[in-house]
Design a protein around this motif. Structure first.
Motif, PDB file in Angstrom:
ATOM      1  N   TRP A  10     -32.864 -16.681 -19.751  1.00 53.91           N
ATOM      2  CA  TRP A  10     -33.341 -17.371 -18.554  1.00 53.91           C
ATOM      3  C   TRP A  10     -33.015 -18.851 -18.670  1.00 53.91           C
ATOM      4  N   VAL A  11     -32.177 -19.335 -17.790  1.00 52.87           N
ATOM      5  CA  VAL A  11     -31.815 -20.744 -17.751  1.00 52.87           C
ATOM      6  C   VAL A  11     -32.757 -21.440 -16.772  1.00 52.87           C
ATOM      7  N   HIS A  12     -33.627 -22.276 -17.321  1.00 52.44           N
ATOM      8  CA  HIS A  12     -34.616 -22.998 -16.509  1.00 52.44           C
ATOM      9  C   HIS A  12     -34.402 -24.488 -16.718  1.00 52.44           C
ATOM     10  N   LEU A  13     -33.997 -25.160 -15.651  1.00 44.82           N
ATOM     11  CA  LEU A  13     -33.695 -26.587 -15.705  1.00 44.82           C
ATOM     12  C   LEU A  13     -34.759 -27.386 -14.965  1.00 44.82           C
ATOM     13  N   ASP A  14     -35.009 -28.580 -15.467  1.00 44.00           N
ATOM     14  CA  ASP A  14     -35.938 -29.500 -14.802  1.00 44.00           C
ATOM     15  C   ASP A  14     -35.545 -30.922 -15.174  1.00 44.00           C
ATOM     16  N   GLY A  15     -35.244 -31.733 -14.181  1.00 41.39           N
ATOM     17  CA  GLY A  15     -34.916 -33.128 -14.433  1.00 41.39           C
ATOM     18  C   GLY A  15     -33.726 -33.330 -15.344  1.00 41.39           C
ATOM     19  N   GLY A  16     -32.737 -32.447 -15.261  1.00 38.08           N
ATOM     20  CA  GLY A  16     -31.544 -32.584 -16.087  1.00 38.08           C
ATOM     21  C   GLY A  16     -31.715 -32.114 -17.516  1.00 38.08           C
ATOM     22  N   ARG A  17     -32.804 -31.410 -17.788  1.00 40.47           N
ATOM     23  CA  ARG A  17     -33.041 -30.839 -19.121  1.00 40.47           C
ATOM     24  C   ARG A  17     -33.236 -29.336 -18.992  1.00 40.47           C
ATOM     25  N   ILE A  18     -33.002 -28.634 -20.096  1.00 38.99           N
ATOM     26  CA  ILE A  18     -33.124 -27.173 -20.112  1.00 38.99           C
ATOM     27  C   ILE A  18     -34.249 -26.762 -21.048  1.00 38.99           C
ATOM     28  N   ARG A 114     -28.786 -28.741 -31.638  1.00 42.74           N
ATOM     29  CA  ARG A 114     -30.038 -28.132 -32.090  1.00 42.74           C
ATOM     30  C   ARG A 114     -30.185 -26.692 -31.616  1.00 42.74           C
ATOM     31  N   THR A 115     -29.134 -26.165 -30.945  1.00 43.71           N
ATOM     32  CA  THR A 115     -29.209 -24.831 -30.366  1.00 43.71           C
ATOM     33  C   THR A 115     -28.249 -23.861 -31.038  1.00 43.71           C
ATOM     34  N   ALA A 116     -28.472 -22.586 -30.784  1.00 42.55           N
ATOM     35  CA  ALA A 116     -27.611 -21.525 -31.309  1.00 42.55           C
ATOM     36  C   ALA A 116     -26.202 -21.655 -30.721  1.00 42.55           C
ATOM     37  N   PRO A 117     -25.183 -21.206 -31.460  1.00 41.77           N
ATOM     38  CA  PRO A 117     -23.794 -21.343 -30.999  1.00 41.77           C
ATOM     39  C   PRO A 117     -23.529 -20.814 -29.599  1.00 41.77           C
ATOM     40  N   VAL A 118     -24.112 -19.689 -29.219  1.00 37.93           N
ATOM     41  CA  VAL A 118     -23.845 -19.142 -27.887  1.00 37.93           C
ATOM     42  C   VAL A 118     -24.367 -20.069 -26.788  1.00 37.93           C
ATOM     43  N   ASP A 119     -25.370 -20.865 -27.100  1.00 36.47           N
ATOM     44  CA  ASP A 119     -25.922 -21.787 -26.103  1.00 36.47           C
ATOM     45  C   ASP A 119     -25.011 -22.981 -25.842  1.00 36.47           C
ATOM     46  N   HIS A 120     -24.139 -23.301 -26.794  1.00 31.93           N
ATOM     47  CA  HIS A 120     -23.274 -24.474 -26.645  1.00 31.93           C
ATOM     48  C   HIS A 120     -22.428 -24.408 -25.375  1.00 31.93           C
ATOM     49  N   ALA A 121     -21.837 -23.260 -25.090  1.00 34.05           N
ATOM     50  CA  ALA A 121     -21.004 -23.119 -23.897  1.00 34.05           C
ATOM     51  C   ALA A 121     -21.844 -23.238 -22.627  1.00 34.05           C
ATOM     52  N   VAL A 122     -23.063 -22.748 -22.673  1.00 33.13           N
ATOM     53  CA  VAL A 122     -23.967 -22.871 -21.524  1.00 33.13           C
ATOM     54  C   VAL A 122     -24.253 -24.351 -21.273  1.00 33.13           C
ATOM     55  N   PHE A 123     -24.600 -25.079 -22.328  1.00 30.65           N
ATOM     56  CA  PHE A 123     -24.860 -26.516 -22.218  1.00 30.65           C
ATOM     57  C   PHE A 123     -23.643 -27.226 -21.630  1.00 30.65           C
ATOM     58  N   ASP A 124     -22.450 -26.892 -22.141  1.00 28.55           N
ATOM     59  CA  ASP A 124     -21.220 -27.535 -21.673  1.00 28.55           C
ATOM     60  C   ASP A 124     -20.983 -27.270 -20.184  1.00 28.55           C
ATOM     61  N   ASP A 125     -21.159 -26.020 -19.757  1.00 30.10           N
ATOM     62  CA  ASP A 125     -20.954 -25.681 -18.346  1.00 30.10           C
ATOM     63  C   ASP A 125     -21.972 -26.394 -17.451  1.00 30.10           C
ATOM     64  N   LEU A 126     -23.222 -26.409 -17.869  1.00 28.64           N
ATOM     65  CA  LEU A 126     -24.253 -27.083 -17.079  1.00 28.64           C
ATOM     66  C   LEU A 126     -23.994 -28.583 -16.991  1.00 28.64           C
ATOM     67  N   ALA A 127     -23.549 -29.171 -18.070  1.00 30.40           N
ATOM     68  CA  ALA A 127     -23.234 -30.606 -18.076  1.00 30.40           C
ATOM     69  C   ALA A 127     -22.035 -30.892 -17.174  1.00 30.40           C
ATOM     70  N   ARG A 128     -21.014 -30.050 -17.251  1.00 26.49           N
ATOM     71  CA  ARG A 128     -19.829 -30.222 -16.406  1.00 26.49           C
ATOM     72  C   ARG A 128     -20.207 -30.161 -14.925  1.00 26.49           C
ATOM     73  N   ASP A 129     -21.181 -29.318 -14.592  1.00 26.55           N
ATOM     74  CA  ASP A 129     -21.629 -29.161 -13.207  1.00 26.55           C
ATOM     75  C   ASP A 129     -22.657 -30.228 -12.804  1.00 26.55           C
ATOM     76  N   GLY A 130     -22.997 -31.136 -13.732  1.00 28.79           N
ATOM     77  CA  GLY A 130     -23.951 -32.199 -13.436  1.00 28.79           C
ATOM     78  C   GLY A 130     -25.394 -31.757 -13.424  1.00 28.79           C
ATOM     79  N   ARG A 131     -25.669 -30.589 -13.985  1.00 25.85           N
ATOM     80  CA  ARG A 131     -27.040 -30.048 -13.976  1.00 25.85           C
ATOM     81  C   ARG A 131     -27.803 -30.343 -15.259  1.00 25.85           C
ATOM     82  N   LEU A 132     -27.086 -30.708 -16.323  1.00 21.84           N
ATOM     83  CA  LEU A 132     -27.700 -31.026 -17.605  1.00 21.84           C
ATOM     84  C   LEU A 132     -27.216 -32.397 -18.023  1.00 21.84           C
TER      85      LEU A 132
END
Length: 133
Positions: A10-18, A114-132
Motif C-alpha cells: 500500500w503506497v500512502h503519501l502525505d505531504g511529499g512523504r511515504i 533506509r528501505t528494502a531494495p524493492v522499495d528503491h524503484a518505487v521511491f524513484d518513480d514517485l520522485a520522478r512524478d513529483g509525488r515524493l
C-alpha cells in the motif's frame, strides 16, 4: 535457481512523504503490505495485510494499481526476488504500528537508503512524478 516472493504493498503519501513500516528485529523499512494467502486476490491481501500491520481499513473499491516492482529480497539468499504489486487506496483510521510492526515512519526521498531494495524503484518513480520529495 531463482526464488520469487509475490507480495502486495500500500503506497500512502502525505505531504511529499511515504508511509513506511519496520518489522521487529529488522533494520530496513518497507512499504506496508505482504504476501498473499492461498486464493486471495491482490485487493483481499492488501486489505488484510494493511489491517494487520497498521490497524487501518482500506476501502477495497478505491484500490488502484500504481506499478509492480521486482528486486532482490532483503534478508534472503542471493537470487531470491520479491515482486511487489503496489496500490493506492483510501483508508479509514490512523496508521499505528501493530502486530509484527515495531515502528512506522513518514519517509522522504532522502530516506530511500533506509528501505528494502524493492522499495528503491518505487521511491524513484514517485520522485520522478513529483509525488515524493
Amino acid at each position: 535457481m531463482t526464488r520469487l516472493i509475490d507480495a502486495v504493498a500500500w503506497v500512502h503519501l502525505d505531504g511529499g512523504r511515504i508511509l513506511a513500516a519496520r518489522s521487529r528485529g529488522r533494520e530496513l523499512f518497507y512499504i506496508p503490505g505482504g504476501k498473499r494467502n492461498a486464493g486471495e486476490t491482490d485487493t483481499e491481501a492488501l486489505v488484510r495485510e494493511v489491517w494487520e500491520e497498521l490497524a487501518v481499513a482500506l476501502d477495497p473499491d478505491t484500490v488502484t494499481h500504481l506499478g509492480t516492482y521486482t528486486a532482490q529480497a532483503d534478508g534472503h539468499p542471493a537470487g531470491t526476488l520479491v515482486r511487489m504489486a503496489c496500490y493506492t487506496a483510501r483508508h479509514r483510521g490512523t496508521p499505528v504500528a501493530s502486530s509484527e510492526i515495531e515502528e512506522i515512519a513518514w519517509l522522504s526521498l532522502a530516506d530511500r537508503h533506509r528501505t528494502a531494495p524493492v522499495d528503491h524503484a518505487v521511491f524513484d518513480d514517485l520522485a520522478r512524478d513529483g509525488r515524493l520529495r
